[in-house]
Design an enzyme around this catalytic site. Structure first.
Site, PDB file in Angstrom:
ATOM      1  N   LYS A  73       0.851  -1.188   0.000  1.00  0.00           N
ATOM      2  CA  LYS A  73       0.000   0.000   0.000  1.00  0.00           C
ATOM      3  C   LYS A  73       0.898   1.254   0.000  1.00  0.00           C
ATOM      4  CE  LYS A  73      -4.372   1.422   2.050  1.00  0.00           C
ATOM      5  NZ  LYS A  73      -5.445   1.033   2.994  1.00  0.00           N
TER       6      LYS A  73
ATOM      7  N   GLU B 173     -19.977  -4.049  10.182  1.00  0.00           N
ATOM      8  CA  GLU B 173     -20.883  -3.187  10.943  1.00  0.00           C
ATOM      9  C   GLU B 173     -22.045  -3.982  11.550  1.00  0.00           C
ATOM     10  OE1 GLU B 173     -19.692  -2.484   7.933  1.00  0.00           O
ATOM     11  OE2 GLU B 173     -18.614  -0.593   8.179  1.00  0.00           O
TER      12      GLU B 173
ATOM     13  N   ARG C  82     -25.654  -0.124   6.775  1.00  0.00           N
ATOM     14  CA  ARG C  82     -25.500  -1.562   6.540  1.00  0.00           C
ATOM     15  C   ARG C  82     -26.050  -2.380   7.710  1.00  0.00           C
ATOM     16  NH1 ARG C  82     -20.375  -3.874   3.479  1.00  0.00           N
ATOM     17  NH2 ARG C  82     -21.569  -3.072   1.717  1.00  0.00           N
TER      18      ARG C  82
END
Ligand code: TPP
Ligand code: DXP
Ligand code: MG
Length: 642
Positions: free
Chosen positions: A281, A366, A394
């Site tokens: 990354k 979540e 969600r």
């Protein structure tokens, strides 16, 4: 710009050699760095997939072949290669290109993403449509190791394996979510990265050799382990293999020839294939490599030094929430803090440092976070679930059934409430008043400023039931923040100013703008009462009824869609109270998805600035305007435009 300027569609890269593709990779990185250092954006994720994206577009034929980018925050390279190089400098700007895949923007953006872990489901949908319609194209989902911790990803893996669908899932494994990746899946991937074929085989062979002279169960066990290790030896990605996927990898996600060769192999395989690529990354920009969490989603920065350009200003709502919770946790051992892969974004990282045993990062999960919190609360703990408004969408069912139906005292700290700006429609938190207000037993509060947020967190923790406190992204108003905690009168609003021509009932981030509207209208001879509603639910019924009975006009203001929001609740109250003499105007986010851009520009565009609101009020109620100079009445709060 050498070769890159010749590339206007993905097919243009197919004529280049691997060396030239590496040259193009350098140019792409430079373009992304020059752009994002000015516009801000998701730098590290996109720098990490330059070679992977080049190889993908080298081997596949977008847009006929469909490439779905999970979350989509890493799609800058894809956008540059699919005809948007020249407009790339408009990234995330109002009227410019989006920071996420967007179907309206390009045929190459086959599926709009922004919320995590949806790519495999979408890919499976495209694959099924292809097969049902007798079409001919390849389908690829590119999903990160963080997104792979999302439940939807497993639902889709399970189904794709069951169907035996022809599709490719590329697992872009950079060991990072926004912060360090978490969970058993992440550990499993680490083992795969560490080449377990070798380590597993070695352990088992040693184990067997030591035991050979023994007889009976040991030999049996040894034979078992040999079988297992053969399985591991041959198929390291056993988890995915058991789900019906052919696992390929792990391979170097920065080696274009290797990726291209494996992609070609994958295209020939039948059924679902999972290709595990290892990437870095932030690759190619040292500050981002050293700190991928900071450069995951970054504000404008100095390219040479990597110093992020900070706008000095008031404390952010997030930091005020974080400090308040950490202080309260000192006195109340029951307090538990839960995040879904966003400790930094929600401000819980400081809580985690101070109370590691009372902190949970559940990964991008979540729904799990909410239901786990409910059981904790029912057992007597005080869980605080800190999730952005848009991502909490969600977990709607979990909030309703697992929390409210059982009256579990969970506190939802809802950050990024309202318009968030450049992230755009997938991230604006403008639906939560509506998706929470109608749930029986749910209380919803919104502070007028960062000082009130402190007292709301304290007040909410004293409340024995489900409660949400919603606050905006970014800096507060700039008011002084007290050291103490004040218990706010439950369900009560706060009168900030008095006038007899009309009453403005505002909540959250619209309270200070309401005071500005009051000022503007005073210049037109219109005197307003201004009330800080504080509670979206329960409403301050007594105050609202009184306002409606003492003012000819009533205005509600909220940074939420009008449909089902705070204003809707006020209308329901007035109707049910038999009050129909008062004229009402609901101000809020119109029934549309709001695009990306700076928040001020977006508010101007949808009529949510004080000036535009004042205009709407005058025309809606057809109020007579008299040019008057209002007497110098100091505002009770110094509202700073900004
Ligand atoms: C449902 C949902 N929750 C949280 C987020 C916030 N978010 C955006 S990217 C990200 C981490 C993604 O990690 P990974 O998939 O590994 O991609 P990487 O950034 O490492 O390339 C998170 C948590 C989101 N977009 N959607
Ligand atoms: C891609 C994604 O969903 C996150 O990176 C999000 O953009 C973070 O938003 P903030 O910048 O408001 O923390
Ligand atoms: Mg990752």
């Amino acid at each position: 710009m050498g070769l890159l300027k010749e590339i206007n569609k993905p097919q243009d890269i197919k004529k280049y050699s691997m060396e030239q593709l590496n040259e193009i990779a350098k140019e792409i990185r430079q373009l992304i760095l020059e752009t994002v250092s000015v516009t801000g954006g998701h730098l590290a994720p996109s720098l990490g997939v330059v070679e992977l994206t080049l190889a993908l577009h080298y081997v596949y034929n977008s847009p006929q072949d469909k490439i779905v980018w999970d979350v989509g925050h890493q799609s800058y390279v894809h956008k540059i290669l699919t005809g948007r190089r020249e407009e790339f400098s408009t990234l995330r700007q109002y009227g410019g290109i989006s920071g996420f895949p967007k179907r309206e923007e390009s045929a190459h953006d086959v599926f709009a993403t922004g919320h995590s872990s949806t790519s495999i489901s979408a890919a499976l949908g495209f694959a099924q449509a292809r097969d049902k319609l007798g079409l001919d194209y390849e389908v690829v989902a590119v999903i990160g190791d963080g997104a792979m911790t999302g439940g939807m990803a497993f639902e889709a893996l399970n189904h794709a394996g069951h169907l035996g669908a022809d599709l490719l899932v590329i697992l872009n494994d950079n060991e990072m979510s926004i912060d360090q990746n978490v969970g058993a899946m992440s550990s499993y991937l680490s083992r795969l990265r560490a080449d377990p074929m070798y380590t597993k085989r070695k352990e088992d062979i040693e184990y067997i050799l030591k035991k050979v002279p023994a007889i009976g169960s040991t030999v049996v066990k040894a034979v078992e382990r040999v079988k297992d290790s053969l399985k591991y030896l041959l198929v390291p990605g056993i988890l995915f293999e058991e789900l019906g996927f052919t696992y390929l990898g792990p391979i170097d996600g920065h080696n274009i020839p290797e990726i291209s060769m494996v992609l070609r192999k994958a295209k020939k395989l039948k059924g679902p294939v999972l290709l595990h690529v290892i990437t870095q990354k932030g690759r190619g920009y040292e500050p981002a490599v050293c700190n991928p969490a900071v450069f995951h989603g970054v504000a404008p920065f100095q390219l040479k030094t990597g110093c992020i350009i900070k706008n000095p200003g008031p404390s952010s709502y997030t930091s005020v929430f974080s400090e308040a919770l950490t202080e309260l946790a000192e006195k109340d051992q029951r307090i538990i803090a839960i995040t879904a892969a966003m400790p930094e974004g929600t401000g819980l990282n400081s809580f985690a440092k101070k109370y590691p045993q009372r902190f949970y990062d559940v990964g991008i999960a979540e729904q799990h976070a909410v239901t786990m919190a409910s059981a904790m609360a029912l057992e007597g703990l005080r869980p605080v679930v800190a999730i952005y408004s848009t991502f909490l969408q969600r977990a709607y069912d979990q909030i309703l059934h697992d929390v409210c139906l059982q009256k579990a005292p969970v506190l939802f700290a809802i950050d990024r409430g309202g318009l968030v700006g450049e992230d755009g429609p997938t991230h604006h938190g403008v639906f939560d008043y509506s998706y929470l207000r109608h749930i029986p037993g749910m209380a919803v509060l919104a502070p007028k400023d960062e000082e009130e947020l402190r007292h709301m967190i304290y007040t909410a923790l004293q409340y024995d039931g489900p409660v949400a406190v919603r606050y905006p992204r970014g800096a507060g108003i700039g008011v002084d923040i007290s050291e103490d905690f004040r218990l706010l009168p439950w369900g009560k609003g706060e009168v900030l100013a008095k006038g007899d021509n009309l009453a403005i009932l505002a909540v959250g981030s619209m309270v200070y703008p309401a005071l500005t509207v009051k000022k503007i209208l005073e210049y037109k001879g219109i005197r307003c009462t201004v009330v800080n509603g504080r509670f979206i639910k329960p409403l301050d019924q007594e105050l609202i009824v009184e306002l409606a009975q003492t003012h000819p006009c009533l205005v509600t203001m909220e940074e939420n869609v009008i449909a089902g929001g705070f204003g809707s609740g006020v209308l329901e109250l007035l109707t049910n109270s038999g009050i129909n003499g008062v004229k009402v105007l609901n101000i809020g986010v119109p029934d549309q998805f709001v695009t990306h851009g700076k928040v001020d520009i977006l508010k101007e565009a949808i009529g949510l600035t004080p000036e535009k609101i004042a205009e709407q009020i005058v025309s809606h109620f057809a109020l007579p305007e008299q040019k008057v100079k209002p007497q110098k009445v100091p505002l009770t709060f110094a509202y700073k435009q900004g």
